[in-house]
Motif scaffolding. Structure first.
Motif, PDB file in Angstrom:
ATOM      1  N   LEU A  39      -2.768  80.354  46.690  1.00 44.52           N
ATOM      2  CA  LEU A  39      -1.453  80.617  47.271  1.00 44.52           C
ATOM      3  C   LEU A  39      -1.019  82.055  47.041  1.00 44.52           C
ATOM      4  CD1 LEU A  39       1.226  79.606  48.562  1.00 44.52           C
ATOM      5  CD2 LEU A  39       1.929  78.898  46.262  1.00 44.52           C
ATOM      6  N   VAL A  40      -0.612  82.691  48.142  1.00 41.97           N
ATOM      7  CA  VAL A  40      -0.005  84.020  48.104  1.00 41.97           C
ATOM      8  C   VAL A  40       1.318  83.903  48.842  1.00 41.97           C
ATOM      9  CG1 VAL A  40      -0.165  86.405  48.932  1.00 41.97           C
ATOM     10  CG2 VAL A  40      -2.208  85.229  48.108  1.00 41.97           C
ATOM     11  N   THR A  41       2.359  84.465  48.266  1.00 43.86           N
ATOM     12  CA  THR A  41       3.662  84.433  48.938  1.00 43.86           C
ATOM     13  C   THR A  41       4.233  85.836  49.055  1.00 43.86           C
ATOM     14  OG1 THR A  41       4.832  84.062  46.849  1.00 43.86           O
ATOM     15  CG2 THR A  41       4.202  82.102  48.117  1.00 43.86           C
ATOM     16  N   VAL A  42       5.162  85.964  49.993  1.00 45.30           N
ATOM     17  CA  VAL A  42       5.881  87.222  50.168  1.00 45.30           C
ATOM     18  C   VAL A  42       7.368  86.968  49.945  1.00 45.30           C
ATOM     19  CG1 VAL A  42       4.174  88.129  51.778  1.00 45.30           C
ATOM     20  CG2 VAL A  42       6.191  86.954  52.663  1.00 45.30           C
ATOM     21  N   ASN A  43       8.049  88.015  49.549  1.00 47.84           N
ATOM     22  CA  ASN A  43       9.478  87.934  49.267  1.00 47.84           C
ATOM     23  C   ASN A  43      10.235  88.848  50.229  1.00 47.84           C
ATOM     24  OD1 ASN A  43      12.050  87.944  48.270  1.00 47.84           O
ATOM     25  ND2 ASN A  43      11.543  88.942  46.339  1.00 47.84           N
ATOM     26  N   PRO A  44      10.858  88.278  51.276  1.00 42.38           N
ATOM     27  CA  PRO A  44      11.614  89.106  52.217  1.00 42.38           C
ATOM     28  C   PRO A  44      13.081  89.298  51.828  1.00 42.38           C
ATOM     29  CG  PRO A  44      11.486  86.894  53.070  1.00 42.38           C
ATOM     30  CD  PRO A  44      10.716  86.909  51.767  1.00 42.38           C
ATOM     31  N   TYR A  45      13.431  88.910  50.615  1.00 43.14           N
ATOM     32  CA  TYR A  45      14.827  88.979  50.190  1.00 43.14           C
ATOM     33  C   TYR A  45      15.118  90.269  49.437  1.00 43.14           C
ATOM     34  CZ  TYR A  45      14.635  84.223  51.761  1.00 43.14           C
ATOM     35  OH  TYR A  45      14.453  83.109  52.538  1.00 43.14           O
ATOM     36  N   ALA A  46      16.390  90.541  49.207  1.00 44.75           N
ATOM     37  CA  ALA A  46      16.825  91.825  48.663  1.00 44.75           C
ATOM     38  C   ALA A  46      16.678  91.943  47.151  1.00 44.75           C
ATOM     39  CB  ALA A  46      18.287  92.079  49.057  1.00 44.75           C
ATOM     40  N   VAL A  47      16.276  90.867  46.479  1.00 47.74           N
ATOM     41  CA  VAL A  47      16.133  90.909  45.029  1.00 47.74           C
ATOM     42  C   VAL A  47      14.742  90.420  44.634  1.00 47.74           C
ATOM     43  CG1 VAL A  47      18.617  90.558  44.631  1.00 47.74           C
ATOM     44  CG2 VAL A  47      17.087  88.583  44.678  1.00 47.74           C
ATOM     45  N   PRO A  48      14.277  90.800  43.429  1.00 47.96           N
ATOM     46  CA  PRO A  48      12.978  90.310  42.967  1.00 47.96           C
ATOM     47  C   PRO A  48      12.996  88.790  42.800  1.00 47.96           C
ATOM     48  CG  PRO A  48      13.783  92.107  41.567  1.00 47.96           C
ATOM     49  CD  PRO A  48      14.894  91.735  42.491  1.00 47.96           C
ATOM     50  N   VAL A  49      11.820  88.188  42.833  1.00 51.44           N
ATOM     51  CA  VAL A  49      11.700  86.732  42.753  1.00 51.44           C
ATOM     52  C   VAL A  49      12.378  86.178  41.505  1.00 51.44           C
ATOM     53  CG1 VAL A  49      10.073  84.813  42.549  1.00 51.44           C
ATOM     54  CG2 VAL A  49       9.612  86.668  44.157  1.00 51.44           C
ATOM     55  N   GLY A  53      10.729  87.454  57.405  1.00 50.18           N
ATOM     56  CA  GLY A  53       9.617  87.856  56.558  1.00 50.18           C
ATOM     57  C   GLY A  53       8.317  88.083  57.298  1.00 50.18           C
ATOM     58  N   GLU A  54       8.368  88.114  58.630  1.00 56.20           N
ATOM     59  CA  GLU A  54       7.115  88.272  59.381  1.00 56.20           C
ATOM     60  C   GLU A  54       6.435  89.605  59.078  1.00 56.20           C
ATOM     61  OE1 GLU A  54       8.877  89.764  63.662  1.00 56.20           O
ATOM     62  OE2 GLU A  54       8.853  87.634  63.208  1.00 56.20           O
ATOM     63  N   LYS A  55       7.203  90.662  58.869  1.00 61.56           N
ATOM     64  CA  LYS A  55       6.586  91.961  58.552  1.00 61.56           C
ATOM     65  C   LYS A  55       5.864  91.899  57.203  1.00 61.56           C
ATOM     66  CE  LYS A  55       9.704  94.912  61.215  1.00 61.56           C
ATOM     67  NZ  LYS A  55      10.642  93.988  61.794  1.00 61.56           N
ATOM     68  N   LEU A  76      -0.757  81.446  52.891  1.00 64.22           N
ATOM     69  CA  LEU A  76       0.122  82.613  52.883  1.00 64.22           C
ATOM     70  C   LEU A  76       1.430  82.238  53.557  1.00 64.22           C
ATOM     71  CD1 LEU A  76       0.810  85.628  52.522  1.00 64.22           C
ATOM     72  CD2 LEU A  76      -0.466  86.064  54.649  1.00 64.22           C
ATOM     73  N   GLY A  77       2.522  82.437  52.843  1.00 60.48           N
ATOM     74  CA  GLY A  77       3.836  82.136  53.402  1.00 60.48           C
ATOM     75  C   GLY A  77       4.940  82.771  52.577  1.00 60.48           C
ATOM     76  N   LYS A  78       6.145  82.389  52.889  1.00 61.29           N
ATOM     77  CA  LYS A  78       7.345  82.941  52.260  1.00 61.29           C
ATOM     78  C   LYS A  78       7.594  82.281  50.903  1.00 61.29           C
ATOM     79  CE  LYS A  78      10.879  82.146  54.643  1.00 61.29           C
ATOM     80  NZ  LYS A  78      11.776  82.111  55.766  1.00 61.29           N
ATOM     81  N   ILE A  79       8.061  83.037  49.939  1.00 65.56           N
ATOM     82  CA  ILE A  79       8.236  82.581  48.563  1.00 65.56           C
ATOM     83  C   ILE A  79       9.137  81.353  48.444  1.00 65.56           C
ATOM     84  CG2 ILE A  79      10.119  84.224  48.111  1.00 65.56           C
ATOM     85  CD1 ILE A  79       7.499  83.003  45.556  1.00 65.56           C
ATOM     86  N   CYS A  80      10.168  81.231  49.229  1.00 65.86           N
ATOM     87  CA  CYS A  80      11.101  80.118  49.041  1.00 65.86           C
ATOM     88  C   CYS A  80      10.461  78.761  49.321  1.00 65.86           C
ATOM     89  CB  CYS A  80      12.366  80.313  49.869  1.00 65.86           C
ATOM     90  SG  CYS A  80      12.077  80.449  51.625  1.00 65.86           S
ATOM     91  N   THR A  81       9.378  78.733  50.082  1.00 60.84           N
ATOM     92  CA  THR A  81       8.692  77.486  50.413  1.00 60.84           C
ATOM     93  C   THR A  81       7.384  77.352  49.636  1.00 60.84           C
ATOM     94  OG1 THR A  81       9.602  77.786  52.631  1.00 60.84           O
ATOM     95  CG2 THR A  81       7.991  76.064  52.402  1.00 60.84           C
ATOM     96  N   ALA A  82       7.121  78.251  48.746  1.00 62.49           N
ATOM     97  CA  ALA A  82       5.828  78.444  48.083  1.00 62.49           C
ATOM     98  C   ALA A  82       5.000  77.189  47.865  1.00 62.49           C
ATOM     99  CB  ALA A  82       6.031  79.169  46.757  1.00 62.49           C
ATOM    100  N   ARG A  83       5.414  76.345  46.991  1.00 61.83           N
ATOM    101  CA  ARG A  83       4.593  75.210  46.572  1.00 61.83           C
ATOM    102  C   ARG A  83       4.309  74.233  47.709  1.00 61.83           C
ATOM    103  NH1 ARG A  83       7.006  71.119  42.791  1.00 61.83           N
ATOM    104  NH2 ARG A  83       5.363  69.593  42.550  1.00 61.83           N
ATOM    105  N   ARG A  84       5.201  74.154  48.681  1.00 63.77           N
ATOM    106  CA  ARG A  84       4.998  73.194  49.766  1.00 63.77           C
ATOM    107  C   ARG A  84       3.806  73.531  50.654  1.00 63.77           C
ATOM    108  NH1 ARG A  84       9.886  72.963  52.986  1.00 63.77           N
ATOM    109  NH2 ARG A  84       8.526  72.066  54.540  1.00 63.77           N
ATOM    110  N   TYR A  85       3.428  74.788  50.759  1.00 59.34           N
ATOM    111  CA  TYR A  85       2.285  75.129  51.617  1.00 59.34           C
ATOM    112  C   TYR A  85       1.006  74.445  51.150  1.00 59.34           C
ATOM    113  CZ  TYR A  85       5.441  78.788  53.347  1.00 59.34           C
ATOM    114  OH  TYR A  85       6.501  79.474  53.869  1.00 59.34           O
ATOM    115  N   PRO A  86       0.565  74.669  49.910  1.00 56.75           N
ATOM    116  CA  PRO A  86      -0.656  73.978  49.491  1.00 56.75           C
ATOM    117  C   PRO A  86      -0.461  72.469  49.356  1.00 56.75           C
ATOM    118  CG  PRO A  86       0.224  75.304  47.696  1.00 56.75           C
ATOM    119  CD  PRO A  86       1.006  75.649  48.912  1.00 56.75           C
TER     120      PRO A  86
END
Length: 187
Positions: A144-154, A33-35, A120-130
């Motif tokens: 909190l802002v997250t990104v989704n690098p997976y093939a399906v919507p959240v 998800g770095e991109k 800012l981080g990946k959606i699967c870890t979302a809540r743990r960042y803050p």
């Protein structure tokens, strides 16, 4: 897993917050998800939603180049001024991201001068960042802002085997990490 489990995990863990301009963007490094992370950071900069940033992440998955280096280079290529990006090159997990970055932030900007942070981080870890920052830096406002690098919507995370595995793995860490004092309740 029941529909109620899916709804609870989605509501509790796969979250984001309303945004307003912040003093600091805190980028939690990662390889997958770095991109998307870079694109989100550049977008936040173009929207003038942060004044400074810190990118935290060390060498992982056999790659000697740090997550920090890769993400910072992408942010600079996207127009974020290099001199506004602080760097932390050793962290290998969100807990280390917080612990190792705070002294860098303090030395460069003074933690007391920072009133608000966008995580800012990946959606699967979302809540743990803050929650990680809440444990070590409770006085700062966290968004909190997250990104989704997976093939399906959240909202369909549970239908993709890899996405499902990552969400369930990260969600399962919350209770033990709270019990061990690695994270704190947020909000």
């Amino acid at each position: 897993m029941t529909d109620d489990d899916i709804a609870r995990i989605t509501a509790e863990h796969l979250i984001s917050t309303p945004l307003r301009s912040a003093d600091l963007l805190f980028v939690f490094g990662q390889r997958r998800g770095e991109k998307e992370i870079i694109a989100a950071a550049v977008d936040l900069w173009q929207r003038r939603l942060f004044r400074h940033a810190i990118v935290s992440g060390g060498p992982t998955q056999g790659n000697p180049r740090t997550e920090c280096s890769i993400i910072k280079d992408g942010m600079v290529a996207g127009g974020v001024p290099a001199e506004l990006i602080l760097e932390e090159h050793h962290a290998t997990n969100p807990g280390e991201n917080g612990l190792l970055s705070l002294p860098i932030i303090d030395a460069a900007l003074g933690r007391a001068a920072i009133k608000s942070v966008i995580c800012l981080g990946k959606i699967c870890t979302a809540r743990r960042y803050p929650m990680t920052l809440q444990r070590h830096w409770p006085e700062v406002e966290k968004m909190l802002v997250t990104v989704n690098p997976y093939a399906v919507p959240v909202d369909l995370w549970h239908t993709d085997p890899l996405f499902r595995h990552r969400v369930l793995t990260e969600y399962a860490k919350i209770a033990p990490y709270k019990a061990q004092g690695f994270i704190a309740d947020w909000p």
